[in-house]
Structures are given as structure tokens and as C-alpha cells.
Design an enzyme around this catalytic site. Structure first.
Site, PDB file in Angstrom:
ATOM      1  N   CYS A   2       0.855  -1.182   0.000  1.00 30.06           N
ATOM      2  CA  CYS A   2       0.000   0.000   0.000  1.00 30.06           C
ATOM      3  C   CYS A   2       0.895   1.238   0.000  1.00 30.06           C
ATOM      4  O   CYS A   2       2.114   1.141   0.043  1.00 30.06           O
ATOM      5  CB  CYS A   2      -0.900   0.034   1.233  1.00 30.06           C
ATOM      6  SG  CYS A   2      -2.119  -1.295   1.322  1.00 30.06           S
ATOM      7  N   ARG A  49      -4.707   1.762  -1.187  1.00 27.86           N
ATOM      8  CA  ARG A  49      -4.731   0.387  -0.704  1.00 27.86           C
ATOM      9  C   ARG A  49      -4.549  -0.648  -1.808  1.00 27.86           C
ATOM     10  O   ARG A  49      -5.171  -0.566  -2.857  1.00 27.86           O
ATOM     11  CB  ARG A  49      -6.054   0.101   0.017  1.00 27.86           C
ATOM     12  CG  ARG A  49      -6.102  -1.292   0.645  1.00 27.86           C
ATOM     13  CD  ARG A  49      -7.460  -1.638   1.201  1.00 27.86           C
ATOM     14  NE  ARG A  49      -7.470  -2.994   1.736  1.00 27.86           N
ATOM     15  CZ  ARG A  49      -8.547  -3.733   1.931  1.00 27.86           C
ATOM     16  NH1 ARG A  49      -9.747  -3.226   1.654  1.00 27.86           N
ATOM     17  NH2 ARG A  49      -8.456  -4.953   2.402  1.00 27.86           N
ATOM     18  N   LEU A  53      -5.205  -8.793   2.527  1.00 31.63           N
ATOM     19  CA  LEU A  53      -5.960  -9.445   3.600  1.00 31.63           C
ATOM     20  C   LEU A  53      -7.326  -8.773   3.715  1.00 31.63           C
ATOM     21  O   LEU A  53      -7.408  -7.547   3.747  1.00 31.63           O
ATOM     22  CB  LEU A  53      -5.211  -9.327   4.932  1.00 31.63           C
ATOM     23  CG  LEU A  53      -3.846 -10.018   4.999  1.00 31.63           C
ATOM     24  CD1 LEU A  53      -3.121  -9.648   6.286  1.00 31.63           C
ATOM     25  CD2 LEU A  53      -3.996 -11.531   4.887  1.00 31.63           C
ATOM     26  N   ILE A 291      13.228 -13.399 -14.760  1.00 32.18           N
ATOM     27  CA  ILE A 291      13.700 -12.650 -15.913  1.00 32.18           C
ATOM     28  C   ILE A 291      15.002 -13.280 -16.403  1.00 32.18           C
ATOM     29  O   ILE A 291      15.913 -13.551 -15.609  1.00 32.18           O
ATOM     30  CB  ILE A 291      13.946 -11.173 -15.556  1.00 32.18           C
ATOM     31  CG1 ILE A 291      12.625 -10.473 -15.260  1.00 32.18           C
ATOM     32  CG2 ILE A 291      14.679 -10.449 -16.682  1.00 32.18           C
ATOM     33  CD1 ILE A 291      11.693 -10.331 -16.449  1.00 32.18           C
TER      34      ILE A 291
END
Length: 382
Positions: A2, A49, A53, A291
Site C-alpha cells: 500500500c 490500498r 488481507l 527474468i
């Protein structure tokens, strides 16, 4: 991941909502799922956000106490949130969501400023306590999550954010730091708590920044690695068993997620070990990402495929070629500060690759630092 941001006004003057929106926009990439802001004359707290969860809006931020006196935003994950929630429930605390942000809120209400000692996780947390007219900024013990702040009030305000670019959007001018530029040329990075800008600093790992209307700004240490006591008389066999136990527990508890997740897999010992432990607890085929490089001197995709085959993962690989240079402006934008390790180029690419299928990944980052995996550590064993 976040993004959090905000400010504390010693002048007790509210902000223009348009300015708040502009600041939030700079870190929307950290949390595209929901945006929230709390603002009064003293404090502004914002959150972008990314839902990991409790995917419902019950866990949107900012989150407030029932009486509205405590407001919380956070970036990170509290790994032991289930255990803390059950502990607090037994002590009479009520919960209305299934996420870890409310656990932070209730833990602060119950334990006060010492709540941080109960958390196992990576986090950058901002708590506004109206009764104390104070804002508290916490950064996790090892500084996994970033948290920047302005080191003195300008126009009566202290700003903070998950990324420097959010602070730079506040309308004030921040000049490059000559000392930090010198450190960068000497070390290939700018050591914390300094940043490349005068007036903007990191909250150091294991610290809390208290911003109080009456007593000003105070930085406090709540955890120190040097205070950890070694276990004397441990045999080599006991040490090996202990390492495996800790790695197993650390991997398992990080797999708590309500969103799809996977892992970065380079084929090295660190990421391969993480994927090995994950495969024991993941009932479905684990998604892994890596990668490769056209230059065979740097390409490790062969080893990544070996590890993927060994642990039965659904592996996706993308080759990093010369066209990557076209994204240079984007690389620099997300770095926030200069540093000399160009691994940020494949890191952005593998992150974009993973984001097309999952919302969270686990990595082997930190393994070489803990277990002395780089050549620069050789002299310690001479």
C-alpha cells in the site's frame, strides 16, 4: 503493498482537498484498489490500498476507533495478526473486519505506544491520537517498508509518505543534498537516514517518530538488533536445525493472504529455498516468475527452470533485452533516489510480469545479506 501519506499542522490549518488528491495520485501505483483520506485542522492521513488481507471494504483505510479518537493508516503486513486478534478478543476487544489494519488499531487502543512490540511483520504505520494531539509514525524493525518525513516544519507542517515523490508534490521546494550526492558517488547509494534531498529523511528502522502539538518532534528507538542475545554453546547441528525451522516458519506465516500470490524464482539458493518451503504449504500449483538475459554471462533462467521443475511450479519467464532502455524514465521515476545497482531494471520487469497474474509475491531478498552470499563478505572469513 500500500502507500501512506499525510501531514501534521502545528498551525492547525486544514489542507486544500485538491492538494491532497495530487499527493495521493503520485503513489496510486502502490495501492490501486481503494483510496481513503482523513483530514482535520491538525492532521491529514491518506492511504492507497492494495487489498491482500480481507478484500472487502471493511478493511479500507484510514481506519478509526469506535469513538473516532484514534485513526490509523498502514503499509505492510502484520504476519501474526491472527494470533494478536485472538489474544485481544479474549481481553474483550471487538473486531469488525478480517484484516490486519484493525489489529493494529485495537492493539494500540489496548497496549498504547508499546503495541509495536507485539507485532511480527513489515510495516510503515501512522497513528493519530486526537486525545494526545499527537501523530506517531512507526517503521518496522529492519526497514523493509519505506517511510520518509520532512525533518522540520515548513509553513508549520511536517509531511510523511511511503515515497519521496509524494512529499515533493506538497508545493514546497526541496533542494538536492550535496552531502548525499557525495555519499552516492562514494557508495553507489545514499545511506539512511539521509535522502538525496535536504529536509527529507527516512524514519530509521526500528524507530518511532512522535509529532506532538505541544512538545514538537521526537525520534525514539523501540528495537535494537544489538540487544538480541546470542545462544551460547549451540552446536553446528543445532544451528542448522534452527535455521531451517526459522526459514520454514517465516515462509509459512507470510503465505497468509486472501489474494492470489506467487514467488520470484531466479534459480539461486535464496529464492529456490523460499519456493521449496512454499511448495509444502501451497495445495495448488505455485506460480513463479523470473527474468532471463540475452547475454549468457548473466542469464540464470536455466537454473530457475531446474528449480521450477523440482518443485512443480507454473513458471513464467521473460527475457530482458536492449529494448528495456526505452523504459529508463519509468525506472528512475519509481526509484525515487539514485543508486548504482541496475538490478532495478529486471526487478520492475519481473514485477510487471507477476502483476499480470497475482497480487503478491514472495522473494529471496535479504538472503545474501544474512548468509554472506556476496563476494564483498569474503574478507570476513579470511
Amino acid at each position: 503493498m500500500c502507500g501512506i501519506f499525510g501531514q501534521f499542522s502545528f498551525n492547525q490549518s486544514p489542507l486544500d482537498p485538491k492538494l491532497i488528491a495530487e499527493v495521493a495520485k503520485t503513489i496510486k501505483h502502490r495501492g490501486p484498489d481503494a483510496f481513503g483520506v482523513y483530514s482535520d485542522d491538525l492532521v491529514m492521513l491518506g492511504n492507497q490500498r492494495l487489498s491482500i488481507l480481507d478484500l472487502s471494504d471493511k478493511s479500507n483505510q484510514p481506519m478509526s476507533s469506535d469513538d473516532g479518537n484514534v485513526v490509523v493508516v498502514q503499509n505492510g503486513e502484520i504476519y501474526n495478526f491472527i494470533e494478536i486478534r485472538e489474544q485481544l478478543k479474549l481481553k474483550g476487544q471487538k473486531f469488525y473486519s478480517g484484516g490486519d489494519t484493525e489489529v493494529i488499531l485495537r492493539a494500540y487502543q489496548f497496549w498504547g505506544l508499546d503495541f509495536i512490540k507485539h507485532l511480527n511483520g513489515m510495516f510503515a504505520i501512522a497513528i493519530y491520537d486526537k486525545r494526545r494531539t499527537a501523530l506517531y509514525l512507526y517503521r518496522d524493525r529492519l526497514g523493509v517498508k519505506p517511510l520518509f518525513y520532512t525533518d522540520e516544519p515548513r509553513n508549520g507542517r511536517i509531511w510523511f509518505a511511503s515515497e519521496i515523490k509524494a512529499i515533493l508534490k506538497n508545493g514546497l521546494d526541496y533542494r538536492p543534498s550535496v552531502d548525499s550526492i557525495a555519499q552516492y558517488f562514494a557508495l553507489n547509494y545514499v545511506p539512511q537516514p539521509s535522502t538525496i534531498f535536504d529536509g527529507i529523511r527516512h524514519v530509521p528502522p526500528g524507530h518511532m517518530l512522535q509529532i506532538d502539538l505541544h512538545t514538537g518532534v521526537k525520534l525514539q528507538k523501540y528495537w535494537d538488533l544489538s540487544e538480541t542475545q546470542p545462544v551460547e554453546g549451540m552446536s553446528e547441528a543445532e544451528a542448522k536445525i534452527g535455521i531451517i525451522k526459522h526459514l520454514d516458519d517465516a515462509t509459512r506465516i507470510r503465505m497468509r493472504s486472501d489474494a492470489p500470490f506467487g514467488a520470484f524464482l531466479s534459480g539461486g539458493i535464496d529464492s529456490s529455498s523460499v519456493v521449496a518451503f512454499m511448495s509444502m504449504y501451497h495445495p495448488e500449483q505455485l506460480k513463479t516468475f523470473s527474468i532471463g538475459f540475452e547475454d549468457q554471462r548473466f542469464d540464470e533462467s536455466y537454473f530457475a527452470r531446474l528449480a521450477s521443475n523440482r518443485f512443480g511450479t507454473d513458471h513464467t519467464i521473460e527475457v530482458c533485452d536492449a529494448s528495456s532502455s526505452k523504459k529508463w524514465d519509468e525506472f528512475i521515476h519509481f526509484c525515487d533516489q539514485p543508486h548504482g545497482d541496475v538490478s532495478f531494471i529486471p526487478m520492475l520487469q519481473v514485477s510487471e510480469l507477476a502483476a499480470s497474474q497475482v497480487k503478491m509475491v514472495m522473494t529471496g531478498d535479504g538472503g545474501d545479506e544474512i548468509f554472506a552470499g556476496y563476494d564483498k563478505y569474503k574478507k570476513f572469513f579470511e
